[in-house]
Write an enzyme that holds these catalytic residues in place. Structure first.
Site, short mmCIF file in Angstrom:
data_model
loop_
_atom_site.label_atom_id
_atom_site.label_comp_id
_atom_site.label_asym_id
_atom_site.label_seq_id
_atom_site.Cartn_x
_atom_site.Cartn_y
_atom_site.Cartn_z
N GLU A 190 0.84 -1.20 0.00
CA GLU A 190 0.00 0.00 0.00
C GLU A 190 0.88 1.26 0.00
O GLU A 190 2.04 1.21 0.44
CB GLU A 190 -0.83 0.04 1.29
N ASP A 201 -1.19 -5.76 10.83
CA ASP A 201 -2.00 -6.77 10.14
C ASP A 201 -1.75 -8.16 10.75
O ASP A 201 -2.69 -8.90 11.04
CB ASP A 201 -1.64 -6.74 8.65
N LYS A 205 -4.43 -10.64 12.99
CA LYS A 205 -4.65 -12.04 12.64
C LYS A 205 -4.25 -12.95 13.81
O LYS A 205 -4.95 -13.91 14.12
CB LYS A 205 -3.86 -12.41 11.37
N GLY A 302 -5.50 -11.51 -2.21
CA GLY A 302 -5.84 -11.56 -3.64
C GLY A 302 -7.32 -11.80 -3.84
O GLY A 302 -8.02 -12.29 -2.95
#
Ligand code: HSE
Length: 421
Positions: A190, A201, A205, A302
């Site tokens: 990004e 991130d 998780k 994706g």
């Protein structure tokens, strides 16, 4: 045949991928799973995105009420990302009895309780397979396939962007900043890469995965977090000489009944299964007390890989007669260890004269840090010294580092990297 009406919130990369899979696999899902899934509404301000997918514009709006008030919609799949309006829209949907499917790890990790409460109120389901490790079915594995085990640890590479950067640094001998720039140009990273490179991130998780693994809600503030922005090419190269590969790891462990949760870069021996996970691929190792080691590997991001996890949740949710909600107690401070054991790599620049090494090793000895290997590289009037330690308490090791840093003979502590085996 059970007909299921669904709504999609957003048609970004994953929303579009999900729609494509639902169209392509429509008959397959009907035939093999017995549900006829139809997208009845899409929340998206860019009509062109809907038209590109062949979605009639009569089904597209920006008003969540078109979904919440539609009795034919039973599942809402969210692709907005970020906290708001995703959180409010999902809470409204759950309260209205619509089950939710989401890939939004940040919002989910921060709002799990509220979402669960809303799901209970609306007698709806909450599904989040796509929130962790994209297309890899890690959530359902933890929820439905590990009943015969106490999970002892979960360790993985759960962020593709950082794994892409570290792999390129290692394979092409490039510096972090140059690979990051290249990754941004190619659209892998990004424009604001902080969520990935600073470990946020991975932390979201890990909070979700370790909550499922250890059956206790793991608050984000209990997770130690360190990103990859300080990783240098020099340490990658020295690590290679020692037979190590550097990865950003998310680690959750049960140690004597206490939970240890951390995200940080770590050297792995080259023959470790996670060392061969390259590029943007993800992998997670789970250790159960009866099954032993399990490893799941695949694409963590994706359109189609993450869409695959979303579609799996939509079909799974459609088949449930009653939704099971995961109700966990919050972990208390006493449930966590405030220390853990690790091996370490430390590189420092020191004056190159007699007695310097003796002083440094004296400090290590004072804190009971045992040295496994040492290497010295010349550099003019100073030397670069690298130590590898045996397993030590993190607290003791860091106390030793801070005392070594204050020695006059030590010019700089250049890197401290944990070793995981
Ligand atoms: N930014 C994430 C990654 C996307 O790089 O893995 C999937 O969560």
């Amino acid at each position: 045949m059970k007909k299921v009406g669904i709504a999609l919130l957003g048609l970004g990369v994953v929303g579009s991928g999900t729609y494509k899979i639902l169209q392509k696999n429509h008959e397959y899902i009907k035939n093999y799973y017995g549900v006829d899934i139809e997208v009845l509404h899409v929340l998206e301000k860019d009509i062109a995105k809907a038209e590109a997918l062949g979605i009639d514009k009569s089904k597209v709006s920006t008003d969540i009420n078109n979904i919440v008030r539609n009795p034919d919609i039973s599942i809402v799949a969210e692709f907005f990302g970020g906290i708001e309006p995703a959180r409010s829209f999902l809470i409204a949907s759950l309260k209205a009895g619509k089950s939710v499917v989401t890939s939004n790890k940040e919002m989910f990790a921060k709002s799990w309780y509220e979402l669960e409460a809303a799901a209970k109120e609306g007698n709806a389901g909450l599904y989040f397979e796509a929130s962790c490790v994209g297309g890899v079915p890690i959530i359902r594995t933890l929820q439905e396939s590990m009943q015969g085990n106490n999970i002892l640890s979960i360790m993985g590479i759960v962020n593709g962007t950082t794994n892409y950067i570290l792999t390129n640094m290692a394979d092409k001998g490039m510096e972090y900043a140059d690979v990051l720039k290249e990754a941004q140009k190619l659209g892998y990273a990004e424009a604001n890469p902080s969520a990935d490179v600073d470990g946020f991130d991975s932390m979201y998780k890990l909070s979700i995965l370790s909550t499922l693994a250890f059956h206790k809600k793991i608050p984000l503030e209990k997770i130690y977090r360190e990103g990859i922005s300080k990783v240098s090419k020099v340490d990658m190269e020295i690590g290679k000489e020692f037979g190590f590969t550097l990865k950003l790891l998310a680690i959750g462990k049960l140690i004597n009944g206490k939970v240890e949760v951390r995200v940080h870069p770590a050297f792995l021996p080259n023959n470790h299964p996670l060392a061969s996970v390259k590029g943007s691929f993800n992998a997670v190792m789970i250790v159960g007390d009866n099954v032993g080691d399990i490893m799941l590997y695949g694409r963590g991001a994706g359109d189609l890989p993450t869409g695959s996890a979303i579609v799996s949740d939509i079909v799974y949710c459609s088949k449930q007669v009653e939704h099971t909600l995961t109700v966990f107690e919050n972990c208390k401070d006493a449930d966590f260890t405030d220390d853990f054991e690790c091996k370490y790599y430390i590189r420092m620049t020191v004056e190159d004269r007699s007695g310097v090494l003796a002083k440094i090793t004296g400090v290590f000895a004072k804190y009971e840090v045992s040295i496994d290997a040492m290497q010295q590289k010349q550099g003019g009037d100073s030397a670069s010294v690298i130590f590898l330690s045996h397993k030590n308490s993190e607290k003791n090791f860091m106390r030793a580092v801070s005392e070594i840093k204050s020695l006059n003979e030590v010019k700089n502590i250049d890197a401290v990297i944990r070793l995981v085996d």
